[in-house]
Design a protein around this motif. Structure first.
Motif, PDB file in Angstrom:
ATOM      1  N   THR A   1      33.817  35.802  48.640  1.00  0.00           N
ATOM      2  CA  THR A   1      35.063  35.117  48.994  1.00  0.00           C
ATOM      3  C   THR A   1      35.591  34.220  47.872  1.00  0.00           C
ATOM      4  OG1 THR A   1      33.743  33.378  50.050  1.00  0.00           O
ATOM      5  CG2 THR A   1      34.576  35.156  51.468  1.00  0.00           C
ATOM      6  N   ASP A   2      34.725  33.870  46.922  1.00  0.00           N
ATOM      7  CA  ASP A   2      35.166  33.012  45.806  1.00  0.00           C
ATOM      8  C   ASP A   2      35.563  33.806  44.559  1.00  0.00           C
ATOM      9  OD1 ASP A   2      32.620  33.908  45.362  1.00  0.00           O
ATOM     10  OD2 ASP A   2      31.864  32.025  44.514  1.00  0.00           O
ATOM     11  N   LEU A   3      35.582  35.129  44.656  1.00  0.00           N
ATOM     12  CA  LEU A   3      35.948  35.975  43.512  1.00  0.00           C
ATOM     13  C   LEU A   3      37.426  35.790  43.175  1.00  0.00           C
ATOM     14  CD1 LEU A   3      34.917  38.261  41.590  1.00  0.00           C
ATOM     15  CD2 LEU A   3      35.825  39.878  43.266  1.00  0.00           C
ATOM     16  N   ARG A   4      37.727  35.605  41.881  1.00  0.00           N
ATOM     17  CA  ARG A   4      39.114  35.402  41.460  1.00  0.00           C
ATOM     18  C   ARG A   4      39.632  36.613  40.685  1.00  0.00           C
ATOM     19  NH1 ARG A   4      40.566  29.511  39.148  1.00  0.00           N
ATOM     20  NH2 ARG A   4      42.566  30.633  39.040  1.00  0.00           N
ATOM     21  N   VAL A   5      40.849  37.050  41.056  1.00  0.00           N
ATOM     22  CA  VAL A   5      41.513  38.167  40.368  1.00  0.00           C
ATOM     23  C   VAL A   5      42.979  37.828  40.125  1.00  0.00           C
ATOM     24  CG1 VAL A   5      39.980  39.983  41.239  1.00  0.00           C
ATOM     25  CG2 VAL A   5      41.955  39.278  42.608  1.00  0.00           C
ATOM     26  N   ASP A   6      43.314  36.534  40.154  1.00  0.00           N
ATOM     27  CA  ASP A   6      44.718  36.115  40.158  1.00  0.00           C
ATOM     28  C   ASP A   6      45.388  36.142  38.802  1.00  0.00           C
ATOM     29  OD1 ASP A   6      42.720  33.975  39.999  1.00  0.00           O
ATOM     30  OD2 ASP A   6      44.427  32.663  39.624  1.00  0.00           O
ATOM     31  N   THR A   7      44.644  36.298  37.716  1.00  0.00           N
ATOM     32  CA  THR A   7      45.229  36.419  36.380  1.00  0.00           C
ATOM     33  C   THR A   7      44.620  37.632  35.682  1.00  0.00           C
ATOM     34  OG1 THR A   7      43.539  35.033  35.312  1.00  0.00           O
ATOM     35  CG2 THR A   7      45.480  33.907  36.223  1.00  0.00           C
ATOM     36  N   PRO A   8      45.281  38.181  34.668  1.00  0.00           N
ATOM     37  CA  PRO A   8      44.721  39.336  33.957  1.00  0.00           C
ATOM     38  C   PRO A   8      43.330  39.081  33.391  1.00  0.00           C
ATOM     39  CG  PRO A   8      47.030  39.085  33.401  1.00  0.00           C
ATOM     40  CD  PRO A   8      46.667  37.889  34.223  1.00  0.00           C
ATOM     41  N   SER A   9      43.081  37.881  32.858  1.00  0.00           N
ATOM     42  CA  SER A   9      41.767  37.587  32.280  1.00  0.00           C
ATOM     43  C   SER A   9      40.682  37.590  33.348  1.00  0.00           C
ATOM     44  CB  SER A   9      41.790  36.240  31.552  1.00  0.00           C
ATOM     45  OG  SER A   9      42.254  35.219  32.406  1.00  0.00           O
ATOM     46  N   TYR A  10      40.957  36.997  34.512  1.00  0.00           N
ATOM     47  CA  TYR A  10      39.992  37.023  35.610  1.00  0.00           C
ATOM     48  C   TYR A  10      39.793  38.442  36.131  1.00  0.00           C
ATOM     49  CZ  TYR A  10      39.515  31.952  36.263  1.00  0.00           C
ATOM     50  OH  TYR A  10      39.219  30.629  36.101  1.00  0.00           O
ATOM     51  N   ALA A  11      40.891  39.179  36.325  1.00  0.00           N
ATOM     52  CA  ALA A  11      40.816  40.529  36.887  1.00  0.00           C
ATOM     53  C   ALA A  11      40.018  41.466  35.982  1.00  0.00           C
ATOM     54  CB  ALA A  11      42.220  41.080  37.109  1.00  0.00           C
ATOM     55  N   LEU A  12      40.323  41.450  34.683  1.00  0.00           N
ATOM     56  CA  LEU A  12      39.609  42.325  33.741  1.00  0.00           C
ATOM     57  C   LEU A  12      38.156  41.893  33.580  1.00  0.00           C
ATOM     58  CD1 LEU A  12      42.396  42.758  31.030  1.00  0.00           C
ATOM     59  CD2 LEU A  12      41.634  44.456  32.692  1.00  0.00           C
ATOM     60  N   GLY A  13      37.925  40.593  33.577  1.00  0.00           N
ATOM     61  CA  GLY A  13      36.555  40.094  33.433  1.00  0.00           C
ATOM     62  C   GLY A  13      35.678  40.428  34.621  1.00  0.00           C
ATOM     63  N   ASN A  14      36.283  40.587  35.792  1.00  0.00           N
ATOM     64  CA  ASN A  14      35.521  40.866  37.009  1.00  0.00           C
ATOM     65  C   ASN A  14      35.490  42.349  37.371  1.00  0.00           C
ATOM     66  OD1 ASN A  14      34.684  38.231  37.679  1.00  0.00           O
ATOM     67  ND2 ASN A  14      36.706  37.752  38.511  1.00  0.00           N
ATOM     68  N   ILE A  15      35.943  43.220  36.467  1.00  0.00           N
ATOM     69  CA  ILE A  15      35.911  44.665  36.743  1.00  0.00           C
ATOM     70  C   ILE A  15      34.494  45.172  37.047  1.00  0.00           C
ATOM     71  CG2 ILE A  15      36.108  46.912  35.585  1.00  0.00           C
ATOM     72  CD1 ILE A  15      38.838  46.141  34.647  1.00  0.00           C
ATOM     73  N   PRO A  16      33.442  44.746  36.305  1.00  0.00           N
ATOM     74  CA  PRO A  16      32.085  45.206  36.670  1.00  0.00           C
ATOM     75  C   PRO A  16      31.704  44.847  38.108  1.00  0.00           C
ATOM     76  CG  PRO A  16      32.070  44.231  34.480  1.00  0.00           C
ATOM     77  CD  PRO A  16      33.422  43.947  35.053  1.00  0.00           C
ATOM     78  N   ILE A  17      32.058  43.627  38.537  1.00  0.00           N
ATOM     79  CA  ILE A  17      31.758  43.224  39.916  1.00  0.00           C
ATOM     80  C   ILE A  17      32.562  44.072  40.900  1.00  0.00           C
ATOM     81  CG2 ILE A  17      31.904  41.325  41.583  1.00  0.00           C
ATOM     82  CD1 ILE A  17      31.494  39.398  39.268  1.00  0.00           C
ATOM     83  N   LEU A  18      33.834  44.312  40.572  1.00  0.00           N
ATOM     84  CA  LEU A  18      34.693  45.103  41.459  1.00  0.00           C
ATOM     85  C   LEU A  18      34.212  46.551  41.556  1.00  0.00           C
ATOM     86  CD1 LEU A  18      38.210  43.759  40.374  1.00  0.00           C
ATOM     87  CD2 LEU A  18      36.977  43.248  42.489  1.00  0.00           C
ATOM     88  N   LEU A  19      33.719  47.107  40.447  1.00  0.00           N
ATOM     89  CA  LEU A  19      33.182  48.470  40.476  1.00  0.00           C
ATOM     90  C   LEU A  19      31.938  48.546  41.357  1.00  0.00           C
ATOM     91  CD1 LEU A  19      33.590  49.642  36.764  1.00  0.00           C
ATOM     92  CD2 LEU A  19      34.639  50.682  38.782  1.00  0.00           C
ATOM     93  N   ARG A  20      31.098  47.529  41.249  1.00  0.00           N
ATOM     94  CA  ARG A  20      29.910  47.498  42.111  1.00  0.00           C
ATOM     95  C   ARG A  20      30.316  47.360  43.573  1.00  0.00           C
ATOM     96  NH1 ARG A  20      26.182  42.618  41.034  1.00  0.00           N
ATOM     97  NH2 ARG A  20      27.526  41.656  42.599  1.00  0.00           N
ATOM     98  N   LEU A  21      31.317  46.524  43.815  1.00  0.00           N
ATOM     99  CA  LEU A  21      31.843  46.390  45.171  1.00  0.00           C
ATOM    100  C   LEU A  21      32.377  47.729  45.679  1.00  0.00           C
ATOM    101  CD1 LEU A  21      33.804  43.013  45.227  1.00  0.00           C
ATOM    102  CD2 LEU A  21      32.290  43.812  47.022  1.00  0.00           C
TER     103      LEU A  21
END
Length: 454
Positions: A328-348
């Motif tokens: 619930t605390d995952l951030r995707v609100d900016t391009p830097s956050y979204a691209l940086g969290n791609i590994p987590i999103l892929l695992r999700l």
């Protein structure tokens, strides 16, 4: 010669009749069996009544009854239900026409949607040059698994959204592979857009992103006049889709902010909560500012969806829903956050529902099916990648990339793992279907080689 042509046409029609008819009969039969026997008898703990299990579809059923009753008094009007509740239109219309207030009246329509999705998957596999045998075996991964039964036995829009997605993939493959049937191709796109506009409007922006990517590929990679014409046409289509998506999104926001017109059937569980946006969606650095405003706005909208999902369902309000929330605390609100969290999103997207559900103490049949289906899809996906690389079947990469892109979007915007597992089914199944077709093709190659040796 004319007799031969007629005979071939008849064979062609019979083949497609079987491809459509078998999934339709299966979905309708299993849907009736589930609603009238399996759910009430075997799943009595989660059975709500009227052929429905506990879930959003119970809410849609209650809303549909109100819709039909109100329509009888005031006349049929789409303004009777808020814009975001499109499943209520389907069921409410069925109740209004038949005057039978039971969810089973929608089963023939659900079976129709499921059968059309199977036809689209067969067409996708044909475009990828798989044999008829491989294609027919492979669609079992989509229409015969337990999660698919939720699509045609309960009430929601997911089946129509998946049909829209498969139509869109057919269009992309037609353009990528330079199919000559342009009218059919663009008709496919039109139908796909109509479905997604009605049932999940926010995906329209991501459709346009895929079309832009295809246009750039045609312009840069092929470098022909024909390719340039097609890329310009695709770019124009993507601009129109972006404009329509933004306009409809704006209208939807006004609809929610100004209140619902008089006579509207209000949802009993709606929460009027306005989330603070000041701490989110602000560019963190020059890298974020490099991206257009429309991209940053879309990421911000995804973040707002996440925030409101958490805020609207606290533990005190809906404990079952609250316990299924993750990251619930995952951030995707900016391009830097979204691209940086791609590994987590892929695992999700591909693995996390299994990991999350495995931590639950009280296991149900749902948990076992979830792990089995996800493991099967991941196995077939790895086979698809192996087949693509070893046989140089690079067009396979196109639908796999599109499905992965939509899975990332879904993972970024969904916090409830049970809901996410259902919503991702159509996208992850595309990789599973392609992988199963690849597996059958490899087995065919093996047996052909063995016969030649003998």
């Amino acid at each position: 010669m004319k007799r031969g042509m007629v005979r071939n046409l008849q064979k062609y029609n019979i083949k497609w009749l079987w491809i459509f008819g078998a999934p339709y009969i299966w979905a309708l039969s299993v849907g009736l069996l589930l609603q009238f026997y399996i759910y009430p008898v075997w799943f009595s703990g989660t059975y709500w009544g009227h052929g429905l299990t506990q879930g959003d579809w119970v809410y849609f059923h209650e809303m549909a009854i109100q819709f039909a009753e109100t329509a009888k008094v005031t006349g049929f009007n789409f303004k009777l239900v808020p814009l975001e509740l499109s499943p209520v239109y389907l069921l409410g219309t069925a109740y209004y026409i038949t005057d039978i207030y039971e969810p089973w009246v929608l089963l023939p329509f659900n079976a129709l949607v499921h059968a059309l999705s199977c036809v689209c998957l067969i067409i996708i596999l044909q475009r990828l040059k798989f044999s008829s045998l491989s294609a027919c075996v492979a669609i079992l991964v989509f229409f015969a698994v337990p999660t698919a039964s939720v699509l045609y036995s309960q009430v929601h829009r997911d089946g129509l959204v998946f049909l829209s997605f498969y139509l869109f993939v057919v269009f992309i493959l037609d353009q990528f592979l330079k199919e000559k049937k342009r009218f059919t191709s663009y008709l496919t796109l039109f139908l796909s857009i109509v479905l997604v506009l009605i049932f999940r409007t926010y995906l329209l922006n991501f459709y346009s992103i895929c079309i832009v990517g295809l246009a750039l590929y045609l312009a840069v990679h092929l470098k022909t006049k024909e390719a340039l014409k097609r890329s310009v046409c695709l770019l124009l289509i993507s601009l129109v889709l972006l404009f329509v998506g933004q306009k409809i999104g704006h209208i939807g926001a006004l609809h929610q902010s100004r209140g619902v017109p008089a006579g509207t059937v209000l949802p009993s569980r709606a929460v009027a909560h306005q989330q603070e946006e000041t701490e989110f969606c602000q560019p963190e650095n020059s890298f974020d500012r490099f991206f257009p405003e429309i991209v940053r706005r879309q990421l911000c909208n995804i973040q707002i969806i996440r925030l409101r999902s958490v805020a609207n369902f606290p533990e005190s309000r809906d404990k079952a829903y609250y316990e299924m929330q993750a990251y619930t605390d995952l951030r995707v609100d900016t391009p830097s956050y979204a691209l940086g969290n791609i590994p987590i999103l892929l695992r999700l997207a591909y693995v996390e529902p299994i990991v999350f559900l495995s931590k639950k103490e009280n296991w149900t049949m749902f948990h076992y099916f979830s792990i089995l289906e996800t493991g099967l899809n991941l196995l077939f996906l790895s086979i698809a990648l192996f087949y693509m690389i070893t046989r140089s079947k690079w067009p396979i990469l196109v639908p796999l990339l599109i499905a992965s892109f939509f899975l990332l979007v879904l993972a970024a915007s969904t916090v409830n793992m049970a809901t996410f597992y259902r919503l991702r089914f159509g996208y992850i199944s595309l990789g599973g279907v392609i992988g199963c077709a690849a597996c059958v093709s490899l087995m065919q190659e093996f047996f052909i080689k063995r016969q030649k040796i003998e």
